[in-house]
Motif scaffolding. Structure first.
Motif, PDB file in Angstrom:
ATOM      1  N   LEU A  41     115.531   2.922  -6.324  1.00  0.00           N
ATOM      2  CA  LEU A  41     114.211   2.343  -6.076  1.00  0.00           C
ATOM      3  C   LEU A  41     114.382   0.866  -5.740  1.00  0.00           C
ATOM      4  O   LEU A  41     114.337   0.015  -6.623  1.00  0.00           O
ATOM      5  CB  LEU A  41     113.313   2.523  -7.306  1.00  0.00           C
ATOM      6  CG  LEU A  41     113.195   3.947  -7.851  1.00  0.00           C
ATOM      7  CD1 LEU A  41     112.398   3.970  -9.136  1.00  0.00           C
ATOM      8  CD2 LEU A  41     112.584   4.870  -6.804  1.00  0.00           C
TER       9      LEU A  41
ATOM     10  N   LEU B  34     112.617  -1.491  -4.564  1.00  0.00           N
ATOM     11  CA  LEU B  34     111.560  -2.476  -4.774  1.00  0.00           C
ATOM     12  C   LEU B  34     111.045  -2.520  -6.208  1.00  0.00           C
ATOM     13  O   LEU B  34     109.990  -3.093  -6.473  1.00  0.00           O
ATOM     14  CB  LEU B  34     110.398  -2.215  -3.809  1.00  0.00           C
ATOM     15  CG  LEU B  34     110.765  -2.298  -2.324  1.00  0.00           C
ATOM     16  CD1 LEU B  34     109.574  -1.938  -1.454  1.00  0.00           C
ATOM     17  CD2 LEU B  34     111.291  -3.668  -1.964  1.00  0.00           C
ATOM     18  N   SER B  35     111.791  -1.918  -7.137  1.00  0.00           N
ATOM     19  CA  SER B  35     111.330  -1.937  -8.525  1.00  0.00           C
ATOM     20  C   SER B  35     111.584  -3.307  -9.156  1.00  0.00           C
ATOM     21  O   SER B  35     112.446  -4.060  -8.724  1.00  0.00           O
ATOM     22  CB  SER B  35     112.007  -0.839  -9.342  1.00  0.00           C
ATOM     23  OG  SER B  35     113.389  -1.035  -9.391  1.00  0.00           O
TER      24      SER B  35
ATOM     25  N   THR C 107     120.813  -0.074  -4.997  1.00  0.00           N
ATOM     26  CA  THR C 107     119.915  -0.554  -3.949  1.00  0.00           C
ATOM     27  C   THR C 107     120.678  -0.795  -2.655  1.00  0.00           C
ATOM     28  O   THR C 107     121.892  -0.998  -2.677  1.00  0.00           O
ATOM     29  CB  THR C 107     119.222  -1.878  -4.342  1.00  0.00           C
ATOM     30  OG1 THR C 107     120.178  -2.929  -4.286  1.00  0.00           O
ATOM     31  CG2 THR C 107     118.605  -1.804  -5.725  1.00  0.00           C
TER      32      THR C 107
ATOM     33  N   PHE D 109     112.989   7.343  -4.506  1.00  0.00           N
ATOM     34  CA  PHE D 109     111.729   7.208  -3.788  1.00  0.00           C
ATOM     35  C   PHE D 109     111.717   8.238  -2.673  1.00  0.00           C
ATOM     36  O   PHE D 109     112.687   8.371  -1.930  1.00  0.00           O
ATOM     37  CB  PHE D 109     111.622   5.792  -3.225  1.00  0.00           C
ATOM     38  CG  PHE D 109     110.297   5.476  -2.623  1.00  0.00           C
ATOM     39  CD1 PHE D 109     109.195   5.293  -3.430  1.00  0.00           C
ATOM     40  CD2 PHE D 109     110.149   5.350  -1.259  1.00  0.00           C
ATOM     41  CE1 PHE D 109     107.955   4.995  -2.887  1.00  0.00           C
ATOM     42  CE2 PHE D 109     108.916   5.046  -0.705  1.00  0.00           C
ATOM     43  CZ  PHE D 109     107.821   4.873  -1.522  1.00  0.00           C
TER      44      PHE D 109
ATOM     45  N   SER E 269     105.743   7.327   0.914  1.00  0.00           N
ATOM     46  CA  SER E 269     104.470   6.703   0.579  1.00  0.00           C
ATOM     47  C   SER E 269     103.395   7.277   1.491  1.00  0.00           C
ATOM     48  O   SER E 269     103.666   7.572   2.652  1.00  0.00           O
ATOM     49  CB  SER E 269     104.573   5.206   0.818  1.00  0.00           C
ATOM     50  OG  SER E 269     103.990   4.500  -0.214  1.00  0.00           O
TER      51      SER E 269
ATOM     52  N   SER F 228     102.365   7.112  -3.928  1.00  0.00           N
ATOM     53  CA  SER F 228     103.780   7.256  -3.626  1.00  0.00           C
ATOM     54  C   SER F 228     104.311   8.530  -4.251  1.00  0.00           C
ATOM     55  O   SER F 228     103.783   9.010  -5.246  1.00  0.00           O
ATOM     56  CB  SER F 228     104.563   6.061  -4.176  1.00  0.00           C
ATOM     57  OG  SER F 228     104.142   4.878  -3.545  1.00  0.00           O
TER      58      SER F 228
ATOM     59  N   SER G  83     100.195   2.948  -4.949  1.00  0.00           N
ATOM     60  CA  SER G  83     101.330   2.823  -4.033  1.00  0.00           C
ATOM     61  C   SER G  83     102.505   2.133  -4.736  1.00  0.00           C
ATOM     62  O   SER G  83     103.280   1.438  -4.122  1.00  0.00           O
ATOM     63  CB  SER G  83     100.915   2.061  -2.772  1.00  0.00           C
ATOM     64  OG  SER G  83     100.445   0.784  -3.136  1.00  0.00           O
ATOM     65  N   SER G  84     102.638   2.376  -6.016  1.00  0.00           N
ATOM     66  CA  SER G  84     103.686   1.770  -6.832  1.00  0.00           C
ATOM     67  C   SER G  84     105.082   2.160  -6.337  1.00  0.00           C
ATOM     68  O   SER G  84     105.276   3.233  -5.781  1.00  0.00           O
ATOM     69  CB  SER G  84     103.522   2.222  -8.284  1.00  0.00           C
ATOM     70  OG  SER G  84     104.611   1.789  -9.046  1.00  0.00           O
ATOM     71  N   GLN G  85     106.032   1.296  -6.592  1.00  0.00           N
ATOM     72  CA  GLN G  85     107.418   1.558  -6.246  1.00  0.00           C
ATOM     73  C   GLN G  85     108.199   2.038  -7.467  1.00  0.00           C
ATOM     74  O   GLN G  85     109.424   2.081  -7.453  1.00  0.00           O
ATOM     75  CB  GLN G  85     108.066   0.298  -5.668  1.00  0.00           C
ATOM     76  CG  GLN G  85     107.407  -0.208  -4.409  1.00  0.00           C
ATOM     77  CD  GLN G  85     107.501   0.789  -3.273  1.00  0.00           C
ATOM     78  OE1 GLN G  85     108.559   1.295  -2.965  1.00  0.00           O
ATOM     79  NE2 GLN G  85     106.373   1.082  -2.638  1.00  0.00           N
ATOM     80  N   GLU G  86     107.477   2.405  -8.540  1.00  0.00           N
ATOM     81  CA  GLU G  86     108.087   2.852  -9.780  1.00  0.00           C
ATOM     82  C   GLU G  86     107.280   4.000 -10.374  1.00  0.00           C
ATOM     83  O   GLU G  86     106.095   4.124 -10.134  1.00  0.00           O
ATOM     84  CB  GLU G  86     108.108   1.713 -10.818  1.00  0.00           C
ATOM     85  CG  GLU G  86     108.848   0.494 -10.382  1.00  0.00           C
ATOM     86  CD  GLU G  86     108.608  -0.699 -11.297  1.00  0.00           C
ATOM     87  OE1 GLU G  86     107.762  -0.615 -12.220  1.00  0.00           O
ATOM     88  OE2 GLU G  86     109.274  -1.713 -11.096  1.00  0.00           O
TER      89      GLU G  86
END
Length: 182
Positions: free
Chosen positions: A50, A52-53, A77, A105, A108, A121, A146-149
């Motif tokens: 992930l 962008l976490s 990453t 991920f 989205s 997401s 739209s969370s990245q986690e």
């Protein structure tokens, strides 16, 4: 003495608060378990893909598991210059993990238009037995934002519901781990 309109307002406020407290789910899970492949384990390596976490997310994941589980975590990453497989293998050996939980991920989504636009997401999670390299739990997780986690607490609750882990989930997850490894 309380008048009728104050009582009515209080009833509406109480109902609203109860509704808010019970609708705090931020993720929906579709999961599948292969019970015959599930090993007995206490050491878990969590691997996230992930990018962008938040930096604190790894500690949240480690601290969300019930007491009795030793949890290590590593983030892979695209910005890292290290080979992802080597990074994971090194962490696995350091932690002597029995199983590995991966979070990745997926995609989205944005739907609707104008005032009714909605974003969410989707993530993919898998748990494998490291002695056999075979999965025993898989999930597709859809967040309501739209969370990245994925919420660490909700993920652990789902693992508990699916009978993958046992024990009481900590109420204050940040206090359990202050270091990167156990």
């Amino acid at each position: 003495m309380i008048n009728h309109s104050a009582m009515k307002s209080l009833a509406i406020l109480t109902t609203f608060c109860a509704l808010c407290l019970t609708s705090c789910v931020t993720a929906y899970f579709q999961s599948n378990v292969k019970p015959e492949a599930k090993p007995d384990f206490k050491r878990i390596l969590v691997v996230t893909y992930l990018p962008l976490s938040r930096p604190e997310y790894m500690n949240e994941l480690k601290a969300a598991f019930p007491t009795g589980y030793q949890v290590c975590a590593v983030s892979v990453t695209p910005l890292s210059f290290d080979d992802p497989k080597e990074t994971i293998q090194k962490q696995q050996q350091t932690c002597q993990s029995d199983v590995m939980l991966t979070l990745d991920f997926d995609r989205s989504f944005t739907t609707g238009s104008g005032k009714s636009i909605d974003s969410h997401s989707q993530f993919y999670a898998e748990m494998i037995d490291l002695s056999t390299n075979k999965p025993f739990w898989k999930a597709i997780i859809t967040t309501t934002t739209s969370s990245q986690e994925v919420s660490a607490r909700e993920l652990v609750k789902k693992l508990q519901e699916d009978d993958i882990i046992k024990g009481k989930i900590p109420t204050i997850p940040y206090q359990r781990y202050e270091q990167d490894n156990y």
